[in-house]
Design an enzyme around this catalytic site. Structure first.
Site, PDB file in Angstrom:
ATOM      1  NE  ARG A   1      -2.381  27.638  -9.170  1.00  0.00           N
ATOM      2  CZ  ARG A   1      -3.105  27.476  -8.085  1.00  0.00           C
ATOM      3  NH1 ARG A   1      -2.829  26.504  -7.238  1.00  0.00           N
ATOM      4  NH2 ARG A   1      -4.112  28.279  -7.810  1.00  0.00           N
TER       5      ARG A   1
ATOM      6  CD  GLU B   1      -1.836  32.157  -3.831  1.00  0.00           C
ATOM      7  OE1 GLU B   1      -2.271  32.053  -4.987  1.00  0.00           O
ATOM      8  OE2 GLU B   1      -0.935  31.439  -3.371  1.00  0.00           O
TER       9      GLU B   1
ATOM     10  CG  ASP C   1      -4.643  35.290 -10.851  1.00  0.00           C
ATOM     11  OD1 ASP C   1      -5.273  35.844  -9.924  1.00  0.00           O
ATOM     12  OD2 ASP C   1      -4.885  34.126 -11.238  1.00  0.00           O
TER      13      ASP C   1
ATOM     14  CB  SER D   1      -5.295  24.567 -10.006  1.00  0.00           C
ATOM     15  OG  SER D   1      -5.723  25.815 -10.321  1.00  0.00           O
TER      16      SER D   1
ATOM     17  CG  ASP E   1      -5.429  28.487 -10.992  1.00  0.00           C
ATOM     18  OD1 ASP E   1      -4.462  29.128 -10.569  1.00  0.00           O
ATOM     19  OD2 ASP E   1      -6.490  28.364 -10.373  1.00  0.00           O
TER      20      ASP E   1
HETATM   21  P1  NG1 Z   1      -7.389  28.151  -6.869  1.00  0.00           P
HETATM   22  O1  NG1 Z   1      -8.541  28.352  -6.001  1.00  0.00           O
HETATM   23  O2  NG1 Z   1      -6.226  27.640  -6.184  1.00  0.00           O
HETATM   24  O3  NG1 Z   1      -7.707  27.351  -8.081  1.00  0.00           O
HETATM   25  C1  NG1 Z   1      -7.725  30.757  -7.476  1.00  0.00           C
HETATM   26  C2  NG1 Z   1      -7.822  31.311  -8.890  1.00  0.00           C
HETATM   27  C3  NG1 Z   1      -6.473  31.862  -9.383  1.00  0.00           C
HETATM   28  C4  NG1 Z   1      -5.889  32.823  -8.377  1.00  0.00           C
HETATM   29  C5  NG1 Z   1      -5.870  32.156  -6.981  1.00  0.00           C
HETATM   30  C6  NG1 Z   1      -5.398  33.091  -5.903  1.00  0.00           C
HETATM   31  C7  NG1 Z   1      -9.431  30.145 -10.299  1.00  0.00           C
HETATM   32  C8  NG1 Z   1      -9.630  29.080 -11.285  1.00  0.00           C
HETATM   33  N1  NG1 Z   1      -8.207  30.284  -9.807  1.00  0.00           N
HETATM   34  O4  NG1 Z   1      -6.943  29.606  -7.462  1.00  0.00           O
HETATM   35  O5  NG1 Z   1      -6.651  32.488 -10.633  1.00  0.00           O
HETATM   36  O6  NG1 Z   1      -6.575  34.047  -8.363  1.00  0.00           O
HETATM   37  O7  NG1 Z   1      -7.169  31.708  -6.610  1.00  0.00           O
HETATM   38  O8  NG1 Z   1      -4.117  33.505  -6.167  1.00  0.00           O
HETATM   39  O9  NG1 Z   1     -10.346  30.861  -9.971  1.00  0.00           O
END
Ligand code: NG1
Length: 570
Positions: free
Chosen positions: A66, A72, A75, A177, A225
């Protein structure tokens, strides 16, 4: 601030909810409307499966990566976010192997991701200290059983041997993700293999279970994600909210194009968690508790009632008369100090050790231990201001998308400006940008982006830029020249298109049952059943074969005529 309660009623012309359960398709075009190489890719997965296990998979599960458009690092604080699913996904081909008491997890890219085996016990630990790619599969396997134990405790299936081939396309460590894509697709594959029919696979429930499961890998992940990977829908972004997970589709204004650019700075979330991602989760919790205490709760009440900054909203509203982003941010600036040391926080909490506060949360405990060793001061004011203002920007972004009174051109400008503010806040207040991302964002804005920001956890990975339709081509060229060609000697256009590409909202997770029957089976089934439906299916399958393999058209046509004759005779 709140969520959908303040928004337009759901089901208006502009916003709608996605369907609740996971679709099962029989044809690739139902998922990948415009992906030219997709058939070849599935053939390669099938061939690898055949070579590894001597047969065909029972099902393919796929889940996409995604791009988060805005929202950012909020969540995990309970606030809604606004991502969209992208085309790149992870596919997990699986079949049960009864009598073979192992999970055998292979990968199409075996050189990079070697095959690993695990036992069948769903309660086995995940070896976080020895991080391996297949830990994501194992986490999903454990999570699938947890989901079944909580949703149907009386009929949890017995574990069964599984043979698996994985293929992922989402670049790893890039903020798109890849981890949620592999966890969601693996969980769907396991659930299907355990006999759960797709009609019982509630997307939101699987997303929630996948979010919890991903924490076994060591990151205190938020939930965005997995939610968008499960619920994404072609053509629309989604306002995803939590507790419980839910999503409302958001139609983007006409002419909105999003370009993803990979800074090539790799940020491995699982490995850097104690100093980055998990540390932020700890900081937000501490900020929330201290803020609540400044608003009148005693230490005991605050520790019991407050887990997230969102939990503090009612107390802010009580004192300040509102709890929109600006009011919350002002409250924070007034009530919280810039920095706090560990001893200072423990004293404010009446002597409670922080290790006690985070007991049972291994990710947070590791982050605390590193902070203590580094004599780190927690910049709680900045962190909390980011969360509250970013949460407001998400609501504003959705409101702009839904404001039909404004022309699209004006809406695009507003969205771009919200994205720019988001990046500024991530960089200055949340400290999750890096030089490469800042440079890329600056180049993007100079090259005509209406807005540009880091996407995902940050500290590397990708940016997302909002670009007018007519500017996309020039934009890609400018970024290619100014960022990528300047850094990589002789980058080919294929390589560049992996790092820099325009993207559209794509479909979320799905199961695919791709029947590849040979001619003999087609005849046997049709003749054996003597039924019209089977005959039709046979005719369709043969027709497909004719189209696909024109060279073999004659024998296939002969088979069809045999089917017709035999069935007529029956
Ligand atoms: P990324 O690193 O892009 O997968 C992570 C977290 C999200 C969210 C974002 C920041 C995981 C799987 N995902 O995303 O839940 O907190 O950072 O907005 O840890």
């Amino acid at each position: 601030m709140s969520g959908t309660d303040d928004m337009k009623p759901e089901g208006t012309a502009l916003s709608f909810k996605p369907s609740p359960t996971v679709p099962l398709f029989t044809d690739l075009v139902e998922v990948y409307t415009s992906s030219p190489d997709v058939e070849e890719r599935y053939k390669q997965i099938a061939t690898a499966f055949e070579l590894a296990y001597g047969g065909t998979p029972d099902v393919y599960a796929r889940a996409p990566g995604r791009v988060n458009l805005i929202g950012e690092h909020i969540d995990y604080e309970g606030y809604g976010v606004l991502p969209m699913a992208i085309r790149q996904d992870t596919v997990v081909a699986v079949r049960t192997a009864p009598g073979n008491d192992k999970l055998v997890v292979g990968n199409l890219d075996a050189a990079k991701y070697p095959t690993l085996e695990f036992g069948l016990d769903p309660t086995q630990p995940v070896d976080v200290a020895n991080h391996s790619w297949a830990n994501y599969f194992l986490s999903a396997y454990k999570g699938a059983f947890e989901l079944l134990r909580s949703s149907r405790p009386d009929s949890v299936p017995e574990p069964v041997g599984l043979q698996v081939i994985v293929h992922g396309q989402v670049p790893t460590g890039s903020g798109l993700s890849s981890s949620a894509a592999i966890v969601c697709s693996s969980m769907l594959a396991v659930l299907y293999a355990l006999g759960v029919p797709p009609s019982e696979l509630d997307k939101a429930a699987v997303a929630e279970a996948a979010c919890k499961a991903e924490r076994y890998v060591g990151v205190t992940s938020g939930g965005m994600d997995q939610a968008i990977s499960m619920m994404g829908q072609q053509g629309v972004a989604m306002h995803v909210e939590f507790n419980p997970v839910r999503g409302v589709c958001v139609v983007l204004p006409e002419g909105a194009n999003f370009v993803i650019a990979n800074s090539m700075a790799v940020s491995n979330k699982a490995e850097t968690a104690p100093k980055r991602y998990n540390l932020r989760v700890v900081e937000c919790r501490l900020a929330a508790v201290l803020l609540a205490m400044k608003l009148g709760l005693n230490a005991e009440e605050a520790l019991e009632k407050i887990r997230t900054l969102r939990d503090v909203e009612p107390f802010i509203a009580e004192k300040y008369g509102a709890a929109d982003g600006a009011t919350c941010a002002n409250a924070v600036s007034e009530l919280l100090a810039e920095q706090y040391g560990i001893a200072e926080i423990e004293e404010a909490l009446g002597g409670l050790k922080l290790s006690g506060l985070f007991a049972g949360e291994p990710g947070s405990l590791r982050a605390l231990a590193v902070a203590e060793a580094d004599k780190y001061s927690f910049p709680l004011r900045k962190r909390a201001v980011h969360v509250y203002t970013e949460a407001q920007r998400v609501l504003d972004f959705r409101a702009v998308c839904e404001d039909a009174s404004l022309p699209s051109s004006e809406r695009l400008l507003k969205l771009g400006s919200l994205m720019n503010d988001s990046h500024g806040s991530c960089a200055d207040l949340y400290g999750c940008s890096c030089d490469e991302l800042d440079e890329l964002v600056a180049i993007a804005r100079g090259a005509g982006a209406l807005g540009s920001r880091l996407t995902g956890a940050g500290w590397g990975g990708c940016t997302v830029s909002l670009v007018r339709e007519e500017d996309v081509e020039g934009f890609l060229e400018a970024l290619g020249d100014k960022y990528f060609k300047a850094r990589t000697d002789g980058i080919t256009s294929d390589q560049l298109s992996e790092l820099l590409f325009a993207t559209r909202p794509s479909n979320g997770a799905a199961l695919l049952k791709l029947e590849t029957k040979d001619e003999e089976t087609i005849v046997e089934e049709a003749v054996g059943a003597g039924e019209e439906a089977v005959l039709e299916e046979a005719a369709e399958a043969v027709e497909e074969a004719v189209l696909e393999e024109a060279a073999e058209a004659t024998p296939v046509a002969e088979v069809l005529s045999v089917v017709m004759e035999d069935t007529a005779a029956a």
